[in-house]
Design a protein around this motif. Structure first.
Motif, PDB file in Angstrom:
ATOM      1  N   THR A  62      -2.603 -43.089  27.859  1.00 30.98           N
ATOM      2  CA  THR A  62      -1.184 -42.763  27.836  1.00 30.98           C
ATOM      3  C   THR A  62      -0.716 -42.294  29.211  1.00 30.98           C
ATOM      4  N   ASN A  77       1.258 -31.044  23.845  1.00 35.77           N
ATOM      5  CA  ASN A  77       1.215 -32.172  22.921  1.00 35.77           C
ATOM      6  C   ASN A  77       1.017 -31.664  21.491  1.00 35.77           C
ATOM      7  N   ILE A  81      -2.477 -38.941  20.485  1.00 33.35           N
ATOM      8  CA  ILE A  81      -1.756 -40.103  20.975  1.00 33.35           C
ATOM      9  C   ILE A  81      -0.485 -40.337  20.152  1.00 33.35           C
ATOM     10  N   GLY A  82       0.647 -40.503  20.865  1.00 35.32           N
ATOM     11  CA  GLY A  82       1.908 -40.809  20.207  1.00 35.32           C
ATOM     12  C   GLY A  82       2.654 -39.634  19.630  1.00 35.32           C
ATOM     13  N   LYS A  83       2.076 -38.434  19.725  1.00 33.86           N
ATOM     14  CA  LYS A  83       2.760 -37.254  19.187  1.00 33.86           C
ATOM     15  C   LYS A  83       3.656 -36.626  20.263  1.00 33.86           C
ATOM     16  N   SER A  84       4.671 -35.925  19.830  1.00 33.08           N
ATOM     17  CA  SER A  84       5.652 -35.338  20.730  1.00 33.08           C
ATOM     18  C   SER A  84       4.981 -34.561  21.860  1.00 33.08           C
ATOM     19  N   SER A  85       5.342 -34.906  23.097  1.00 37.00           N
ATOM     20  CA  SER A  85       4.742 -34.291  24.278  1.00 37.00           C
ATOM     21  C   SER A  85       5.830 -33.811  25.226  1.00 37.00           C
ATOM     22  N   SER A 115      10.994 -39.011  25.922  1.00 38.21           N
ATOM     23  CA  SER A 115       9.831 -38.873  25.042  1.00 38.21           C
ATOM     24  C   SER A 115       8.657 -39.536  25.761  1.00 38.21           C
ATOM     25  N   GLU A 117       5.637 -39.611  25.340  1.00 42.48           N
ATOM     26  CA  GLU A 117       4.617 -40.252  24.506  1.00 42.48           C
ATOM     27  C   GLU A 117       4.958 -41.712  24.209  1.00 42.48           C
ATOM     28  N   TYR A 212      -0.895 -43.550  14.774  1.00 39.39           N
ATOM     29  CA  TYR A 212       0.167 -43.985  15.688  1.00 39.39           C
ATOM     30  C   TYR A 212      -0.014 -45.469  15.963  1.00 39.39           C
ATOM     31  N   SER A 242       4.898 -43.273  14.208  1.00 36.70           N
ATOM     32  CA  SER A 242       4.031 -42.104  14.352  1.00 36.70           C
ATOM     33  C   SER A 242       4.022 -41.298  13.060  1.00 36.70           C
TER      34      SER A 242
END
Length: 609
Positions: A62, A77, A81-85, A115, A117, A212, A242
């Motif tokens: 990522t 985070n 992977i793919g979660k709100s960061s 976003s 991610e 994700y 996600s």
């Protein structure tokens, strides 16, 4: 800055011919720090360049993976992977880090940030990170700095490529591309996908894996004409799903699109005009099971015209206009759903004796909040052939997002229509040098905020998890960054160390540390080439952080170790392997959200040169 440029046409060539390098090169060309082409050695800002070769060597999945290894950058985070960061650049919030893709401003108008991610690493050729305020050139959102992403650009004969990866937690990635071109035309098309079963993202609630899935497509093409003129366009789209555990929803579908076109026109040997226009879309739907919960759609249109005027070999004037329009459409009732911002900016660069000077100023006319003027000044003084002192000062502002202002009040929070834009100023003193094969830099800075916007818990008996935004009257962030890289024969060693002291300076929490900022960040990278085989290792460590401005609870510091290997099977074929978090460290960057344990990833790549 030995000389600003030999000709403006040479600068135009720099804009369109950015190439990757394996190691730090003081002659590497950047365009983000001053909105015009400069070498790393010439720029009067603290900058980091990440090339495509750096991305491939790190085997990052990522954009957040690759960013968090750079000086002054911290990533939080919500579970993999793919979660709100969120990006904390020099301790400032994500809303103070402007992200630009091929010159086009992107991001969600409701969130007021990108976003990260959802950014697709497979589409990226290089990343330029500028630390420190750049509002005097870019306007709102740039108090902490600017991150500009350059997408992949074709070159050479018609060449296909592909990469496939598989690893822990049911993770798999695939990428296929086609590129080509010559000196006067180029194109690149890349399709990619990533899927992972993930792991249980939250420490409480449902005990399940939170997966994700992401598919993306990118196209970029351009044409160079006689006389130094160029036209270029790009389009990218990412569609993702996600899964997560939240109070009101457990799944989101997000569609992001970015489209842009730019033209470079050489009016004369001394005058270059750059014109760009673009649109970014962000569409998110949230669900609880199969039940629809919410929809947020935002559109950002932007237009820029910039003039680069070479007054003499050592004097250059840059001036232009920016226009931005944000529109939102949601299933919720927002009081305002549209606003625009007009701006004029100018920058003057000159050399006096051996010193370099840079002055910049910008006036933004925001439809909601009126006029804001920001400025910057920087002075670079060479102490000898290998040592340079740079001092700078800059001001910045950040307009509240639509969510900050108008998010409908519910059990989990609401907006605050009385918010005003936050303002800040930053002083920086840096010393940079080269000793034999070691490039190094030390930077000391202080940023002071007035009316900083922060969301904080505001619980009630009925709503114990309620959050509301407010203007913190004053906050101060002090920091020290140390970085160096060294190459000797087949060894490559780089590292950076950041110290951060972010403090609330007023109100009930006066004297406390700002939430979620680690007090120390360390990165060490070591790579060794053994002919066809390359081995590498990374140590990443972060210190303690508080979970809220009240400083009543905290998260302990942590450290992770990654190992990687690449073997060149043939000129066009590679196999790669990476072990992340080798020691299976259990840690959190946001309270209540797990991070991945020890994982493995294996890759096969076909990339003709």
């Amino acid at each position: 800055m030995k000389k600003l440029s030999n000709t403006v046409l040479a600068t135009a060539c720099c804009y369109s011919s950015l190439v990757a390098a394996q190691t730090t090169n003081l002659n590497e060309i950047l365009v983000t720090a001053s909105r015009t082409a400069q070498s790393v050695d010439e720029t009067l800002a603290s900058v980091t360049l990440i090339t495509r070769k750096d991305i491939e060597r790190s085997q990052a999945i990522t954009v957040a993976d690759i960013l968090q290894k750079t000086p002054g950058v911290m990533i939080t985070n919500r579970g993999g992977i793919g979660k709100s960061s969120s990006i904390f650049l020099r301790g400032t919030s994500s809303k103070n880090s402007l992200i630009v893709i091929d010159g086009i401003r992107v991001g969600s108008a409701t969130l007021g940030q990108v976003s990260v991610e959802e950014l697709n690493l497979s589409q990226i050729e290089r990343i330029e990170i500028v630390r420190g305020p750049r509002s005097s050139l870019y306007g709102s959102d740039a108090a902490g700095g600017v991150i500009q992403i350059f997408t992949r650009r074709g070159a050479g004969r018609l060449t296909p490529s592909f990469t496939i990866s598989a690893g822990s937690d049911g993770t798999s990635l695939a990428e296929v591309g086609l590129q080509g071109g010559d000196q006067n035309r180029w194109f690149n098309v890349t399709a990619s996908g990533i899927t992972t079963d993930g792991f249980d993202a939250k420490t409480t609630g449902n005990i399940d894996d939170d997966g994700y899935h992401n598919q993306g497509l990118h196209l970029r093409l351009g044409q160079r004409f006689d006389g130094g003129h160029e036209l270029e366009g790009f389009f990218s789209i990412t569609d993702s799903e996600s899964e997560y555990d939240d109070f009101s929803s457990d799944r989101s579908d997000t569609l992001t699109k970015v489209m842009g076109a730019s033209g470079t026109f050489a009016v004369s040997d001394m005058w270059l005009v750059n014109v760009s226009a673009g649109r970014s879309w962000n569409k998110t739907k949230a669900f609880s099971g199969s039940a629809f919960k919410s929809r947020h759609e935002t559109v950002r249109d932007s237009f820029t015209i910039q003039n680069d005027l070479l007054i003499s070999d050592d004097n250059q004037l840059i001036f232009g206009l920016d226009y931005i329009n944000d529109q939102i459409d949601t299933n919720n009732a927002y009081v305002v759903t549209d606003r625009n911002n007009w701006a004029g900016f100018a920058q003057y660069q000159l050399t006096l004796g051996k010193s370099d000077l840079q002055f910049s100023a910008r006036v933004d006319d925001n439809e909601q909040f009126g006029s804001y003027t920001t400025g910057g000044i920087a002075w670079g003084i060479p102490l000898n052939n290998n040592l340079k002192l740079v001092t700078s000062y800059g001001t910045a502002f950040k307009a509240p997002s639509f969510n900050d202002l108008y998010y409908p009040s519910d059990a989990y929070g609401g907006g605050n229509a009385d918010l005003v834009p936050e303002e800040s100023d930053t002083f920086e003193l840096s010393l940079r040098g080269k000793y034999q094969d070691v490039n190094w830099q030390a930077s000391l800075y202080q940023t002071t905020f007035k009316d900083m916007i922060a969301w904080a818990p505001s619980p009630t008996v009925l709503y114990p998890y309620r959050w509301l935004p407010s203007n913190i009257n004053s906050a101060r962030i002090r920091g020290l960054e140390l970085s160096a890289d060294y190459q000797w024969q087949q060894w490559l060693l780089s590292g950076n160390l950041s110290f951060l002291d972010p403090e609330v300076r007023s109100g009930a929490n006066k004297g406390n540390r700002l939430a979620r900022r680690a007090d120390r960040i360390l990165n060490l990278n070591l790579d060794r080439n053994f002919g066809a085989l390359t081995l590498g290792a990374t140590l990443h460590a972060e210190g303690r952080r508080y979970t809220s401005d009240s400083n009543t609870s905290s998260l302990e510091g942590f450290g992770t170790v990654d190992l990687r290997a690449t073997y060149q099977l043939a000129p066009a074929w590679q196999v790669r392997a990476k072990l992340s978090n080798l020691l299976d460290k259990q840690y959190q960057t946001i309270s209540g959200y797990n991070q991945a344990g020890s994982t493995a990833l294996f890759t096969l790549a076909y990339q003709p040169q």
